[in-house]
Write a protein that holds these residues in place. Structure first.
Motif, PDB file in Angstrom:
ATOM      1  N   GLU A  85       0.835  -1.203   0.000  1.00 27.09           N
ATOM      2  CA  GLU A  85       0.000   0.000   0.000  1.00 27.09           C
ATOM      3  C   GLU A  85       0.874   1.260   0.000  1.00 27.09           C
ATOM      4  N   LEU A  86       1.921   1.274   0.831  1.00 28.89           N
ATOM      5  CA  LEU A  86       2.824   2.421   0.869  1.00 28.89           C
ATOM      6  C   LEU A  86       3.627   2.527  -0.419  1.00 28.89           C
ATOM      7  N   GLN A  87       4.006   1.393  -0.974  1.00 35.03           N
ATOM      8  CA  GLN A  87       4.786   1.401  -2.211  1.00 35.03           C
ATOM      9  C   GLN A  87       4.009   2.055  -3.350  1.00 35.03           C
ATOM     10  N   ALA A  88       2.711   1.809  -3.402  1.00 36.12           N
ATOM     11  CA  ALA A  88       1.905   2.283  -4.531  1.00 36.12           C
ATOM     12  C   ALA A  88       1.841   3.805  -4.623  1.00 36.12           C
ATOM     13  N   PHE A  89       2.071   4.499  -3.519  1.00 32.77           N
ATOM     14  CA  PHE A  89       1.979   5.957  -3.538  1.00 32.77           C
ATOM     15  C   PHE A  89       3.134   6.608  -4.309  1.00 32.77           C
ATOM     16  N   GLU A  90       4.330   6.053  -4.205  1.00 28.64           N
ATOM     17  CA  GLU A  90       5.524   6.788  -4.623  1.00 28.64           C
ATOM     18  C   GLU A  90       5.694   6.976  -6.127  1.00 28.64           C
ATOM     19  N   PRO A  91       5.501   5.965  -6.969  1.00 34.21           N
ATOM     20  CA  PRO A  91       5.714   6.190  -8.407  1.00 34.21           C
ATOM     21  C   PRO A  91       4.834   7.292  -8.980  1.00 34.21           C
ATOM     22  N   VAL A  92       3.655   7.482  -8.400  1.00 38.63           N
ATOM     23  CA  VAL A  92       2.740   8.520  -8.889  1.00 38.63           C
ATOM     24  C   VAL A  92       3.364   9.902  -8.719  1.00 38.63           C
ATOM     25  N   ARG A  93       4.045  10.144  -7.623  1.00 38.25           N
ATOM     26  CA  ARG A  93       4.567  11.478  -7.330  1.00 38.25           C
ATOM     27  C   ARG A  93       5.988  11.698  -7.826  1.00 38.25           C
ATOM     28  N   ASP A  94       6.700  10.625  -8.119  1.00 33.77           N
ATOM     29  CA  ASP A  94       8.110  10.723  -8.520  1.00 33.77           C
ATOM     30  C   ASP A  94       8.232  11.428  -9.875  1.00 33.77           C
TER      31      ASP A  94
END
Length: 229
Positions: A85-94
């Protein structure tokens, strides 16, 4: 498997997650999705050495294979996320990946047909937000399971014909004198450690050390699975 109590697998959640995995609305330019780098025909990984993000920008790492993630305890090469769940957030904002804002993404999803009903079926709400997107993606990714290879049929299914004599000699080396299995353990063909294998005396990519700031973490990376290689 590691299944969080607040995000159980459901048929509706998995279906929503699969659609979101291939949804280009997640990217700023409507051109990329999770599936652009985690390519299904390449074992949900990327055949390129370095994956490419928005506007063809080259990243510094390869997109890891998505396989048997329900049995993993941390994510990314540098282990900086402790759940899917935490992993899924990061590629969107990177800025080197999808480089979008969650507010923009949610607005786009509301404008696309079918999403309101799918979020309602999966989570009982049409007032969905970034957390619901991450939860759905995590549910889908936990279904990407590999456990029916010729090795599995030979080792676990006792099918002596599943491996050729050459493959059997390779297996004996892998689990014996070659010491491959010291890190690529059964049944996942990976362990649950973050290690420095001595690739560079002065690492260009500092791995876990870049995230934690600890000198003894420099050059440490998650052991990749060899399943579906």
């Amino acid at each position: 498997p590691v299944l969080p109590y607040d995000n159980p697998l459901t048929t509706e959640g998995i279906a929503l997650g699969r659609r979101l995995f291939y949804e280009t609305a997640l990217a700023r330019d409507h051109d990329l999705s999770c599936g652009s780098c985690h390519i299904q025909q390449h074992a949900f990984s990327d055949p390129r050495q370095y994956s490419q993000g928005l506007d063809g920008q080259q990243g510094s790492r390869n997109a890891m294979a998505l396989v048997n993630l329900a049995w993993n305890h941390f994510f990314f090469w540098d282990a900086r996320a402790l759940s899917l769940e935490l992993q899924a957030f990061e590629p969107v904002r990177d800025h080197r990946e999808l480089f979008n804002s969650w507010g923009e993404i949610i607005q786009r999803l509301r404008e696309r047909p079918g999403y309101d009903a799918m979020f309602d079926a999966a989570f009982g709400t049409m007032a969905y937000d970034s957390l619901h997107v991450a939860y759905a993606l995590a549910q889908f990714e936990r279904t990407l399971i590999s456990f029916d290879s010729p090795f599995d049929r030979f080792h676990y299914g006792c099918d002596s014909t599943a491996l050729t004599p050459v493959q059997q000699r390779g297996k004996d080396l892998f689990f014996g004198k070659a010491h491959c299995a010291d890190c690529h353990e059964l049944p996942l063909f990976q362990d649950h450690t973050v290690i420095n294998i001595g690739l560079d005396s002065i690492p260009v990519d500092q791995g876990m050390g870049a995230h934690t700031g600890k000198p003894w973490h420099i050059g440490r990376f998650k052991t990749p699975t060899l399943r579906n290689i």
